[in-house]
Design an enzyme around this catalytic site. Structure first.
Site, PDB file in Angstrom:
ATOM      1  N   GLU A 439       0.831  -1.223   0.000  1.00 31.81           N
ATOM      2  CA  GLU A 439       0.000   0.000   0.000  1.00 31.81           C
ATOM      3  C   GLU A 439       0.855   1.260   0.000  1.00 31.81           C
ATOM      4  O   GLU A 439       0.506   2.254   0.641  1.00 31.81           O
ATOM      5  CB  GLU A 439      -0.986   0.003   1.176  1.00 31.81           C
ATOM      6  CG  GLU A 439      -2.015  -1.096   1.149  1.00 31.81           C
ATOM      7  CD  GLU A 439      -2.762  -1.231  -0.168  1.00 31.81           C
ATOM      8  OE1 GLU A 439      -2.781  -0.256  -0.943  1.00 31.81           O
ATOM      9  OE2 GLU A 439      -3.297  -2.312  -0.442  1.00 31.81           O
TER      10      GLU A 439
HETATM   11  C1  LIG Z   1       2.826  -9.604   0.427  1.00 35.58           C
HETATM   12  C2  LIG Z   1       2.450  -8.532  -0.567  1.00 35.58           C
HETATM   13  C3  LIG Z   1       1.116  -8.284  -0.821  1.00 35.58           C
HETATM   14  C4  LIG Z   1       0.753  -7.310  -1.780  1.00 35.58           C
HETATM   15  N1  LIG Z   1      -0.582  -7.117  -2.089  1.00 35.58           N
HETATM   16  C5  LIG Z   1      -0.916  -6.319  -3.130  1.00 35.58           C
HETATM   17  C6  LIG Z   1      -2.275  -6.237  -3.605  1.00 35.58           C
HETATM   18  O1  LIG Z   1      -3.189  -6.873  -3.048  1.00 35.58           O
HETATM   19  N2  LIG Z   1      -2.527  -5.474  -4.693  1.00 35.58           N
HETATM   20  C7  LIG Z   1      -1.563  -4.774  -5.344  1.00 35.58           C
HETATM   21  O2  LIG Z   1      -1.871  -4.110  -6.328  1.00 35.58           O
HETATM   22  N3  LIG Z   1      -0.273  -4.812  -4.911  1.00 35.58           N
HETATM   23  C8  LIG Z   1       0.078  -5.568  -3.841  1.00 35.58           C
HETATM   24  N4  LIG Z   1       1.387  -5.650  -3.419  1.00 35.58           N
HETATM   25  C9  LIG Z   1       2.397  -4.886  -4.105  1.00 35.58           C
HETATM   26  C10 LIG Z   1       2.976  -3.767  -3.247  1.00 35.58           C
HETATM   27  O3  LIG Z   1       2.038  -2.744  -3.095  1.00 35.58           O
HETATM   28  C11 LIG Z   1       4.277  -3.318  -3.916  1.00 35.58           C
HETATM   29  O4  LIG Z   1       5.223  -4.350  -3.672  1.00 35.58           O
HETATM   30  C12 LIG Z   1       4.781  -1.989  -3.423  1.00 35.58           C
HETATM   31  O5  LIG Z   1       3.943  -0.981  -3.894  1.00 35.58           O
HETATM   32  C13 LIG Z   1       6.212  -1.694  -3.874  1.00 35.58           C
HETATM   33  O6  LIG Z   1       6.395  -1.946  -5.229  1.00 35.58           O
HETATM   34  P1  LIG Z   1       7.656  -2.826  -5.718  1.00 35.58           P
HETATM   35  O7  LIG Z   1       7.642  -4.081  -4.930  1.00 35.58           O
HETATM   36  O8  LIG Z   1       7.615  -2.937  -7.183  1.00 35.58           O
HETATM   37  O9  LIG Z   1       8.923  -1.994  -5.255  1.00 35.58           O
HETATM   38  P2  LIG Z   1       9.593  -0.745  -6.020  1.00 35.58           P
HETATM   39  O10 LIG Z   1       8.553   0.235  -6.398  1.00 35.58           O
HETATM   40  O11 LIG Z   1      10.478  -1.256  -7.083  1.00 35.58           O
HETATM   41  O12 LIG Z   1      10.471  -0.125  -4.854  1.00 35.58           O
HETATM   42  C14 LIG Z   1      11.738  -0.671  -4.450  1.00 35.58           C
HETATM   43  C15 LIG Z   1      12.356   0.285  -3.446  1.00 35.58           C
HETATM   44  O13 LIG Z   1      12.583   1.573  -4.059  1.00 35.58           O
HETATM   45  C16 LIG Z   1      11.917   2.592  -3.335  1.00 35.58           C
HETATM   46  N5  LIG Z   1      11.386   3.580  -4.273  1.00 35.58           N
HETATM   47  C17 LIG Z   1      10.675   3.366  -5.408  1.00 35.58           C
HETATM   48  N6  LIG Z   1      10.381   4.530  -6.001  1.00 35.58           N
HETATM   49  C18 LIG Z   1      10.917   5.515  -5.244  1.00 35.58           C
HETATM   50  C19 LIG Z   1      10.962   6.944  -5.327  1.00 35.58           C
HETATM   51  N7  LIG Z   1      10.371   7.608  -6.304  1.00 35.58           N
HETATM   52  N8  LIG Z   1      11.609   7.627  -4.356  1.00 35.58           N
HETATM   53  C20 LIG Z   1      12.183   6.984  -3.322  1.00 35.58           C
HETATM   54  N9  LIG Z   1      12.174   5.636  -3.196  1.00 35.58           N
HETATM   55  C21 LIG Z   1      11.552   4.915  -4.138  1.00 35.58           C
HETATM   56  C22 LIG Z   1      10.808   1.879  -2.568  1.00 35.58           C
HETATM   57  O14 LIG Z   1      10.416   2.612  -1.423  1.00 35.58           O
HETATM   58  C23 LIG Z   1      11.478   0.560  -2.227  1.00 35.58           C
HETATM   59  O15 LIG Z   1      12.276   0.729  -1.098  1.00 35.58           O
HETATM   60  C24 LIG Z   1       1.754  -6.584  -2.449  1.00 35.58           C
HETATM   61  C25 LIG Z   1       3.101  -6.842  -2.152  1.00 35.58           C
HETATM   62  C26 LIG Z   1       3.448  -7.806  -1.256  1.00 35.58           C
HETATM   63  C27 LIG Z   1       4.918  -8.084  -1.009  1.00 35.58           C
END
Ligand SMILES: Cc1cc2nc3c(=O)[nH]c(=O)nc-3n(C[C@H](O)[C@H](O)[C@H](O)COP(=O)(O)OP(=O)(O)OC[C@H]3O[C@@H](n4cnc5c(N)ncnc54)[C@H](O)[C@@H]3O)c2cc1C
Length: 588
Positions: A439
């Protein structure tokens, strides 16, 4: 045991501090509903009795199954998700209790409890078993989305069975290349014979094996970023066949009883939800509610970890006395208690703001549309929305990050037993790890908060001089500390704005009301420090607002406020140091 009535701090909020009179009459349609409570007193009694019943069930049935659910994890057989047996038993029990649609309106089969009462139920469930909370939420959350934007027919087909606990759902936004960067999503939706066809992949979808999925997809060919997105409802099965493919759930160390799945859509059948092209504002509304829900989930995990640590420290004797009486352990326990109390004070402040906004919107709908409310009410609504918007990223950030600390400290209090599965606290620590990720990560919360604060500061330029945030501060030493925390935040924010934009940039931003993003690098670098400072300030403000209620509440507030102030000062010092080495390292 009762996980509601045994929690004095939670009961203080629900029984003494929550101002039910501000929103319960709006939720209860002036107490005129034939199946609803007839007065405020009756409503309050109904909510508290419901919570006590749930607290008893959670202690007796749900909490004892939590470990087995975690150990069993989620399986996969014949192309479908297999949920742990205990999880299904828990949800069946919650269905029997009649709480699956707790905060949904009676008209669609819900129990119509205000969100604040629903939040207490979620806290209790998360404390008992956070995996159970997640499956419980994925009945109400998709239902609330369909209720908000769907047609009467969609409400009938989707909301009723979700509210009754007959089906569960999922909400799919994230994709392999679109995590924090939602605007990069590439799942497309194409119209066909009055229906829509979805094609693309969604990643990490909680309860992805549920019976339906609300999907964010690109409906307008050629659109980019956050424009041209719409929401859709896709049934899991269509004409007796799978409508989309659910992959084997991820094997993970956190929330192991919750199915996190990849979904593949290949011209899957879907129906539009809400207005075409309004997908992003709709999902934003959902995300803001979901962020509050994650904070509540964290609060429940924190309470579980705190209670376990307190009990263990009381009975574990080392060097001739219980470890709870050794200075270092006592200090940890009291800090944990104060942190959890601060978290709870901020959470229930937010839930009440949310309830007042929802109540107002319900009242306006019942009166036949937006034109009925007079200007004072409209101004009041705008004020409440602004207060909630200010606090939403902060409560998500604070509850996520501090639950990690609380759970980790609970492990430490248990010594070697802390990492033994039987004691439960290592599970709380593992589960807490998900909170700052989904989220919107903690960093994304920090960016959201920064963006709003910079915009609001530039909207009213004198705030750059007088202070960006105002706090309700009691006229005593607690109030002095709170004012100093807000002042530190203001000094740091002003430094970031000035450092990035310079005098010419500030003047130009004041004219355009929008800062030049390229020049905000220094502020972005310190966004999470600023978020921490403001989150601690808001949590301290919420906790201090109850300090006069009893010596016990004053003790909690003093401990939290007086330990937060040096932390806020320290981060302020770092922000105002002018150290640009990180920016230099990533330049070019
Ligand atoms: C167990 C689990 C359940 C989930 N459930 C759902 C769900 O029901 N529906 C759904 O749609 N999604 C879901 N998600 C997805 C979740 O919301 C995403 O994993 C999350 O938004 C982060 O995206 P990412 O994993 O691609 O990380 P990334 O966006 O690649 O981020 C990697 C790192 O970079 C940092 N970062 C990225 N962009 C920036 C920026 N502009 N400035 C500073 N730092 C930055 C982040 O904070 C993080 O530390 C779930 C994830 C998990 C692990």
């Amino acid at each position: 045991m009762n996980l509601f009535t045994d929690n004095r701090d939670l009961r203080f909020h629900l029984e003494e501090s929550v101002r039910w009179e501000r929103f319960a009459p709006l939720w209860e349609d002036g107490f005129r509903h034939p199946d609803g409570p007839a007065s405020l007193a009756e409503a309050r009694e109904l909510y508290l009795a419901g919570l006590a019943e749930l607290g008893e069930y959670a202690a007796r049935e749900i909490a004892p199954r939590a470990r087995a659910i975690d150990e069993e994890g989620v399986g996969f057989a014949d192309g479908g998700v297999v949920l742990p047996r205990g999880l299904l038993e828990n949800v069946a029990g919650l269905k029997r209790l009649g709480v699956m649609g707790l905060s949904l309106p009676r008209e669609v089969g819900g129990q119509n409890f205000p969100f604040t009462a629903g939040a207490a139920a979620m806290e209790v469930l998360s404390r008992a078993c956070t995996n159970t909370l997640l499956l419980y939420i994925f009945h109400q959350a998709p239902a609330a989305m369909v209720l908000r934007s769907g047609t009467p027919d969609q409400v009938e087909r989707w909301v009723r069975p979700l509210a009754a606990g007959e089906i569960s759902g999922a909400v799919a936004m994230t994709e392999p290349d679109a995590g924090s960067d939602v605007g990069n999503l590439s799942t497309v939706a194409e119209p066909e014979d009055g229906h829509w066809r979805l094609s693309g992949r969604k990643q990490f979808i909680t309860n992805g094996g549920g019976d339906m999925c609300v999907v964010l997809a690109r409906s307008e060919a050629g659109s980019r970023g956050l424009e041209g997105l719409s929401l859709f409802v896709a049934p899991r099965r269509e004409a007796g066949r799978d409508n989309y493919r659910v992959a084997r759930p991820e094997k993970k160390s956190v929330i192991r009883g919750s199915a996190t799945c990849e979904l593949s859509f290949d011209r899957s059948c879907a129906e539009l939800l809400g207005a075409r092209g309004s997908g992003f504002p709709q999902i934003l509304t959902f995300m803001n509610e979901a962020r509050l829900a994650v904070a509540i989930q964290g609060l429940g995990i924190s309470q579980a970890a705190l209670a376990a640590a307190q009990a263990y420290a009381g009975r574990r004797v080392q060097m001739g006395r219980p470890i709870a009486r050794h200075e270092l352990v006592a200090d940890m326990l009291l800090d944990m208690e104060a942190e959890v109390a601060a978290m709870r004070a901020l959470v229930y402040r937010c839930t009440q703001l949310h309830d007042r906004i929802l109540g107002f919107e319900r009242g306006t709908r019942a009166a036949g549309g937006g034109g009925s409310a007079g200007p004072p009410a409209v101004r009041e609504l705008a004020r409440l929305k602004r207060q909630l918007r200010d606090r939403t990223p902060l409560v998500k950030w604070f509850a996520s990050e501090r639950t990690l600390w609380v759970a980790r400290t609970a492990v430490q209090v248990h010594g070697g037993y802390g990492v033994v599965q039987e004691y439960g606290v290592e599970r709380h620590y593992r589960d807490a790890l998900i909170l700052p990720i989904y989220e919107g990560t903690s960093q994304i919360q920090a960016l959201m908060s920064l963006k709003d604060q910079v915009r609001w500061a530039l909207e009213r330029p004198w705030r750059l001089l007088t202070g960006a945030v105002s706090v309700e501060a009691p006229p005593d030493t607690l109030g002095d500390a709170l004012r100093e925390m807000a002042g530190e935040y203001h000094r740091a924010l002003r430094y970031c704005i000035g450092e990035g934009l310079g005098v010419a940039g500030v003047l130009s931003a004041l004219r355009s009301r929008e800062p030049d993003r390229a020049r905000l690098g220094y502020a972005l670098l310190h966004a999470e420090r600023l978020c921490l400072m403001l989150a601690y300030t808001r949590a301290a403000e919420a906790l201090a607002s109850h300090a006069a209620a009893s010596p016990e509440r004053r003790r909690l507030a003093e401990r939290f406020v007086h330990r937060s102030l040096p932390l806020v000062r320290m981060h302020g010092e770092i922000v105002c140091s002018g150290d640009r080495s990180t920016l230099e390292a990533i330049a070019g």
